[in-house]
Design a protein around this motif. Structure first.
Motif, PDB file in Angstrom:
ATOM      1  N   ASP A  33       3.489   4.917  -0.056  1.00  0.00           N
ATOM      2  CA  ASP A  33       2.829   5.085  -1.357  1.00  0.00           C
ATOM      3  C   ASP A  33       3.126   3.908  -2.276  1.00  0.00           C
ATOM      4  OD1 ASP A  33       1.721   7.465  -0.565  1.00  0.00           O
ATOM      5  OD2 ASP A  33       3.246   8.723  -1.523  1.00  0.00           O
ATOM      6  N   TYR A  37       0.442   1.423  -4.003  1.00  0.00           N
ATOM      7  CA  TYR A  37       0.450   1.189  -5.449  1.00  0.00           C
ATOM      8  C   TYR A  37       0.444  -0.310  -5.741  1.00  0.00           C
ATOM      9  CZ  TYR A  37       2.068   1.094 -10.285  1.00  0.00           C
ATOM     10  OH  TYR A  37       2.177   0.840 -11.642  1.00  0.00           O
ATOM     11  N   CYS A  38       1.327  -1.056  -5.091  1.00  0.00           N
ATOM     12  CA  CYS A  38       1.409  -2.501  -5.334  1.00  0.00           C
ATOM     13  C   CYS A  38       0.097  -3.187  -4.987  1.00  0.00           C
ATOM     14  CB  CYS A  38       2.549  -3.120  -4.525  1.00  0.00           C
ATOM     15  SG  CYS A  38       4.210  -2.628  -5.056  1.00  0.00           S
ATOM     16  N   ARG A  40      -2.897  -1.902  -5.032  1.00  0.00           N
ATOM     17  CA  ARG A  40      -3.908  -1.595  -6.046  1.00  0.00           C
ATOM     18  C   ARG A  40      -3.738  -2.485  -7.273  1.00  0.00           C
ATOM     19  NH1 ARG A  40      -2.662   3.823  -4.797  1.00  0.00           N
ATOM     20  NH2 ARG A  40      -1.542   4.064  -6.781  1.00  0.00           N
TER      21      ARG A  40
END
Length: 328
Positions: A33, A37-38, A40
């Motif tokens: 996850d 996140y990074c 995105r």
């Protein structure tokens, strides 16, 4: 003749102490996850390429009061153990037809990468495969390739996997690569009962999420240890030691994103024209770029891109005006 050259390069090409910009994220997430996140955010989980990068992170952790204040003093970075990266020593030789390099015959429970040290492939007397420490001394089975055919030879001297690969490549073709059940049985017939031999199977191991080629590591003295048999992701710690640990990837932790610093610069290039070549020819300019790039990349460990910058008249190269001689 003079032209303008546009240079795009990752930090580290010039005299930058660090080639990455880092950001701590304190919302706990699993490794996968955190990676999502990074990405995105147009970055990736942190790549740590040098000791300077590690010092930068330690300073940031102190500034953010993250140093050993709670159990959250650990943060995910982009290093992970690629457990599916098994390949044959002969992989790049053209020896295989499509799909032939995917045959596997692992013993139940294998590969298990015990204590995070097992990255080389062995065969038992039962014809089953195990992973083992590459530093162990074992007899290798070599492959002797003649045209489309292959035969196998058991070497009588014990050696580590790297030595076995070098020996087989020097004396025969390579360490044994096994493409199907028939070849597996041929090798098995050479293995004495109760023993294990080296084959040509190995895996690359630790990789960076962003695909970096950096081999820098900063493990604690007892790490990586794969202590529960499933520790495939890496946490940077910010305690007194400030080193790395392997952990289960499904644990939720803070994490660090990083992006590569890119420099862009326009420089003036002067060339002395000694032939009738048209320097504004596309073919000539492409060849000049290739030669400049080759010289620029010597001894560097970062990506560099070069391009010519056209001036207002659409040309790249312009003849320099001769200076008027000084009158006396």
């Amino acid at each position: 003749m003079e032209a303008l050259l546009f240079i795009t390069a990752a930090a580290g090409v010039v005299s930058s102490p660090s080639s990455h910009e880092y950001r701590f994220v304190y919302e706990p997430m699993t490794w996968a996850d955190a990676q999502s996140y990074c990405r995105r955010m147009n970055s990736d989980l942190a790549t740590i390429a040098t000791m300077e990068d590690m010092k930068t992170l330690n300073k940031m952790a102190v500034m953010n009061n993250m140093v050993y204040t709670s159990y959250s003093y650990r943060a995910w970075i982009g290093l992970y153990d690629d457990v599916d990266s098994w390949r044959w020593s002969l992989s790049d030789s053209g020896f295989y037809r499509t799909g032939e390099d995917s045959f596997r015959k692992w013993q139940s429970g294998e590969p298990n990468n015990w204590m995070s040290t097992e990255r080389c492939g062995m065969m038992t007397g039962e014809g089953l495969w195990q992973d083992g420490p590459c530093s162990s001394a074992r007899r290798p089975v070599c492959a002797n390739i003649t045209g489309p055919g292959v035969s196998f030879v058991l070497v009588q001297s014990g050696m580590n996997w790297t030595e076995a690969q070098s020996f087989c490549r020097k004396q025969y073709s390579d360490l044994a690569s096994i493409r199907n059940e028939s070849e597996n049985q041929q090798v098995q017939q050479l293995v004495p009962a109760g023993t294990k031999v080296w084959t040509g199977l190995y895996r690359d191991g630790w990789k960076w999420s962003a695909g970096s080629r950096s081999s820098f590591s900063y493990w604690k003295s007892t790490e990586p240890n794969n202590s529960n048999g499933n520790e495939k992701c890496v946490l940077a710690t910010f305690d007194a030691l400030g080193k790395w640990e392997d952990w289960r990837c499904d644990v939720e932790k803070a994490f660090i994103c990083s992006s590569t610093v890119v420099f862009q610069k326009v420089v003036s290039v002067k060339l002395e024209k000694t032939s009738g070549l048209d320097l504004n020819s596309a073919a000539v300019m492409e060849e000049l770029l290739s030669q400049l790039l080759l010289k620029l990349k010597q001894g560097l460990h970062a990506d560099v891109e070069l391009s010519w910058r056209k001036q207002s008249d659409g040309n790249v190269f312009h003849k320099l005006k001769e200076k008027n001689p000084t009158s006396v």
